[in-house]
Design an enzyme around this catalytic site. Sequence first.
Site, PDB file in Angstrom:
ATOM      1  N   LYS A 210       2.945   3.106  -6.523  1.00 14.80           N
ATOM      2  CA  LYS A 210       1.874   3.097  -5.524  1.00 14.80           C
ATOM      3  C   LYS A 210       0.995   4.352  -5.622  1.00 14.80           C
ATOM      4  O   LYS A 210      -0.166   4.324  -5.238  1.00 14.80           O
ATOM      5  CB  LYS A 210       2.451   3.026  -4.108  1.00 14.80           C
TER       6      LYS A 210
HETATM    7  C1  LIG Z   1       5.537  -2.063  -3.852  1.00 12.48           C
HETATM    8  C2  LIG Z   1       6.675  -2.132  -4.798  1.00 12.48           C
HETATM    9  C3  LIG Z   1       6.955  -3.297  -5.529  1.00 12.48           C
HETATM   10  C4  LIG Z   1       6.162  -4.563  -5.335  1.00 12.48           C
HETATM   11  O1  LIG Z   1       4.820  -4.416  -5.696  1.00 12.48           O
HETATM   12  P1  LIG Z   1       3.727  -5.469  -5.248  1.00 12.48           P
HETATM   13  O2  LIG Z   1       2.443  -4.952  -5.705  1.00 12.48           O
HETATM   14  O3  LIG Z   1       3.821  -5.551  -3.762  1.00 12.48           O
HETATM   15  O4  LIG Z   1       4.090  -6.742  -5.880  1.00 12.48           O
HETATM   16  C5  LIG Z   1       7.978  -3.258  -6.445  1.00 12.48           C
HETATM   17  N1  LIG Z   1       8.733  -2.147  -6.624  1.00 12.48           N
HETATM   18  C6  LIG Z   1       8.495  -1.020  -5.936  1.00 12.48           C
HETATM   19  C7  LIG Z   1       9.369   0.167  -6.172  1.00 12.48           C
HETATM   20  C8  LIG Z   1       7.464  -0.964  -5.008  1.00 12.48           C
HETATM   21  O5  LIG Z   1       7.229   0.160  -4.325  1.00 12.48           O
END
Ligand SMILES: *Cc1c(COP(=O)(O)O)cnc(C)c1O
Length: 461
Positions: free
Chosen positions: A112
């Site tokens: 993120k």
């Molecule tokens: C947010 C997240 C996901 C999922 O990602 P999306 O974009 O919501 O599909 C998977 N793994 C981790 C560690 C995350 O923080």
Amino acid sequence: MKYISTRGNAPVLTFEEAMLTGLARDGGLYVPESIPKMSSADIIGLAGLSYEEIALRVIQPFVGDSFSEAELISSISNAYAGFSHNARAPLVQLGANHHLLELFHGPTLAFKDFAMQLIGQLFQRALNRRGERVTIVGATSGDTGSAAIEAFKGLDTADIFILFPNGKISDVQRRQMTTPVETNVHAIAVEGTFDTCQAMLKDMFNDFEFRDGVRLAGVNSINWARVLAQVVYYFSSAVALGAPHREVSFTVPTGNFGDIFAGYIAKRMGLPIDRLVIATNQNDILHRAITTGRYDTSIVEPTITPSMDIQVSSNFERALFDAYDRDGYAITRLMGELKQGGFGIEEEALLTLQKYFDSGRATEKETSRVIKSMFDSNGEVLCPHTAVGVKVANENLSRTPMITLATAHPAKFPDAVEASVGKRPVLPSWLADLFDRSERLTEMPNDLQLMKTLVRERIKI
Ligand SMILES: *Cc1c(COP(=O)(O)O)cnc(C)c1O
């Protein structure tokens, strides 16, 4: 470049406006009016460039004249300067034809950060230019919130409220949100699941009086600018493995469909991607949708991969919009049916989706087993989300190189990792005192009115 809503009934916006708005006023998601293409020669030209240089070339065509080239260069540079690996998104080889793309070298140890650090920079620039201040409200299953707080804390152009499901995220995730001392940060623990938080968020956005009154802005994974930032590492990793001369495939641990949708955009732009494989945990609405054509919600079961404990996958609406030939009325109808529990994907649209996406799922046992077997066979310690991806990728290996996205650092989920390998992963040095810092949070029932009152009181409107 113009942005239109997936429900066909909201104002057409520029990149900057779509970024500052988040959710469209008709309840839809903003998408670019057309997808810019990169030719083989353009992709060949990415070889040997830094991550930041690749980012500029991938992002710029979508930004139009919202930001100048100089502004973009400086925003991109600031965004990734705090990453602890010079490659930003390094590849590690797992097997003969299987690679991990490590996306956890940012400040909060999850992918993120790639998007959030960049939009923090872009928000600040845009708001300073406009002389405006916004209220950012986000819902998180754990990692979005910490990344958003890290990116926006201390900015004088924004307050940031993050709603997370009380007791359902890891201690590291919670502490990353509750320990910042900056007064523009508000961590809210809501009684319920991630879907409860997301529904509250949507309701706040759909109350226009509230939305305009507090100048609401959204940075959840529905924000187009976040998807866009994530397109970059599909290019950087594919080029490192020989694109455009050689096709690659990706497996993506998915909850809200944001990260894998970025891969879809990369493919639509011309990156030669063979397969895009959706990997879900036992909350497998996406796997069921792709394999059966029924998109039906069910109860969210808590798992050791909390960032994927989602049954309403917001960004899937964008893929549906394309699969339905960009018919906003059809999408509005489907989303209406979803409120009653689910819908069937029309045959032709399903075939289109299956042309781009494969899917698989991992149970809790399978996830733990992969963490253990990877550790035993080559000493690689995976975070549980990444392990879901590796499990599904292993079922989809072929002659095309497979890249599995490693979405978080194992130390973000120490209990699950320790239970599998018998060893506790350690936090990087700059987070070593996380458990000594004091926490600040507000607990809330699932009550929209109370939430709105709290926001108004905190920002004094
Ligand atoms: C947010 C997240 C996901 C999922 O990602 P999306 O974009 O919501 O599909 C998977 N793994 C981790 C560690 C995350 O923080």
